[in-house]
Design an enzyme around this catalytic site. Structure first.
Site, mmCIF file in Angstrom:
data_model
loop_
_atom_site.group_PDB
_atom_site.id
_atom_site.type_symbol
_atom_site.label_atom_id
_atom_site.label_comp_id
_atom_site.label_asym_id
_atom_site.label_seq_id
_atom_site.Cartn_x
_atom_site.Cartn_y
_atom_site.Cartn_z
ATOM 1 N N ASP A 68 29.907 115.319 143.056
ATOM 2 C CA ASP A 68 30.205 113.908 143.335
ATOM 3 C C ASP A 68 29.069 113.085 142.736
ATOM 4 O O ASP A 68 27.933 113.116 143.236
ATOM 5 C CB ASP A 68 30.302 113.687 144.854
ATOM 6 N N TYR A 160 36.596 96.349 142.246
ATOM 7 C CA TYR A 160 36.596 96.979 140.916
ATOM 8 C C TYR A 160 35.947 96.032 139.895
ATOM 9 O O TYR A 160 35.112 96.451 139.093
ATOM 10 C CB TYR A 160 38.032 97.327 140.547
ATOM 11 N N ALA A 162 33.681 93.833 140.413
ATOM 12 C CA ALA A 162 32.230 93.805 140.664
ATOM 13 C C ALA A 162 31.566 95.077 140.157
ATOM 14 O O ALA A 162 30.483 95.033 139.557
ATOM 15 C CB ALA A 162 31.972 93.624 142.159
#
Ligand code: NAP
Length: 248
Positions: A68, A160, A162
Site C-alpha cells: 500500500d 480527487y 485536490a
C-alpha cells in the site's frame, strides 16, 4: 514515437499501481524500451504476476511488489526489496490512484483523507524513498500521474481535484530542487482513459464529450511517459494527454 527506439537498457524502474490499466501499460512500455521493472500492486497480485510474466518474456528482469503506497513502512520495505533484487531505482512512476465518485453532499472526511493519502502522499513517500540512490548517481526520472481534474472540474469530486492539484505542486517543487542533480520530475495529466477506473464515470457528460470522440488508451498515456523520460530538458512540466479535454 516508437518505445523500442528509446534505450533504457540496464535501468531499473518502479511503477506503482502497475497491475492494471495505465500503470500496466507503462510497465510494459518501459520493458519494451529495455528497462527492468518492479510492478507494484495493492490487492490484485495475480494481475501483477501476469505483467511480470510478460516482462520476463521480453527478456527483462521483473518482480511483483505488493504494498500500500500510502503507508510509509510499506513503501520503505518495497524500495529496499527492489534495490536488493533489481538494483537502485532510476525511474519512478507514481501512478497508483483511486477515484471514488462522490457528490458534494456524499463526500466525508474518511474518503477525503484516503484519496489524499493514496493519490498524493504516496508520491511523496515513494519519492523520498528513491531519492538517496538517484541523488548519489546524479540521474533520475520521476513521473507523476495527475489528471485533467487537477485544473478542470473533473467528474469524480473535489477530493480527487485536490489530490491531483497537490500532485502537480509536488511535481514542480521537486523539479526545481532536483534539476541541478540530473533528476527530472514531470506530471502527465490524462483525460478520460479506457481502464477499470473509467467504468463508473463512463455515463457522465464529461466522458461523453471528449473532443476527439473517444476515450484514450493506456498505451497513449504510456507513450507520453516514455517521451518525458527520454528528454532530459523537460522538467517541472505537466503534459496533458486528454483528447482535447481542457476545462470540461
Ligand atoms: P485503475 O485501472 O483503477 O488501476 C489503479 C491501480 O492503482 C491498480 O494497479 C491498483 O492496484 C493500484 N492501487 C490503488 N490503490 C493503491 C494503493 N494504496 N497502493 C498501491 N497500489 C494501489 O486506474 P487507472 O485508470 O489505470 O489510473 C492510473 C492513474 O491514472 C491514477 O493515478 C489515476 O488517478 C490516473 N488517471 C486515470 C484516468 C482514467 O480515466 N482512467 C484519468 C486521469 C488520471 P490493485 O490492482 O492491486 O488494486
Amino acid at each position: 514515437m516508437n518505445p523500442e527506439r528509446i534505450d533504457l537498457g540496464g535501468r531499473v524502474a518502479l511503477v506503482t499501481g502497475a497491475s492494471r490499466g495505465i500503470g500496466r501499460a507503462i510497465a510494459l512500455a518501459l520493458g519494451r524500451a529495455g528497462a527492468d521493472v518492479a510492478v507494484n500492486c495493492h490487492s490484485h497480485a495475480g494481475r501483477a504476476e501476469e505483467v511480470v510474466t510478460a516482462l520476463r518474456a521480453m527478456g527483462r528482469r521483473a518482480m511483483v511488489v505488493a504494498a500500500d503506497v500510502s503507508v510509509r513502512a510499506a513503501v520503505e520495505e518495497m524500495v529496499v526489496r527492489i534495490g536488493r533484487e533489481l538494483g537502485p531505482i532510476e525511474i519512478l512512476i507514481n501512478n497508483a490512484g483511486i477515484a471514488n465518485l462522490r457528490g458534494l453532499d456524499e463526500l466525508d472526511e474518511a474518503e477525503f483523507d484516503r484519496t489524499i493519502a493514496v493519490n498524493l502522499k504516496s508520491a511523496f513517500l515513494c519519492t523520498q524513498a528513491v531519492l538517496p540512490a538517484m541523488r548519489a548517481s546524479r540521474h533520475g526520472r520521476i513521473v507523476n500521474l495527475s489528471s485533467a481534474a487537477a485544473r478542470g472540474p473533473g467528474v469524480v469530486g473535489v477530493h480527487y481535484n485536490a489530490s491531483k492539484a497537490g500532485l502537480e505542486g509536488l511535481t514542480r517543487g521537486y523539479a526545481a530542487r532536483l534539476a541541478a542533480e540530473g533528476i527530472t520530475v514531470n506530471a502527465i495529466a490524462p483525460g478520460p482513459i479506457e481502464t477499470d477506473m473509467a467504468g463508473p464515470l463512463r455515463q457522465t457528460d464529461a466522458f461523453r464529450r471528449v473532443p476527439v470522440g473517444r476515450l484514450g488508451t493506456p498505451e497513449e498515456v504510456a507513450q507520453s511517459v516514455l517521451m518525458v523520460i527520454d528528454n532530459p530538458f523537460i522538467t517541472g512540466q505537466t503534459i496533458g494527454v486528454n483528447g482535447g479535454v481542457v476545462l470540461g
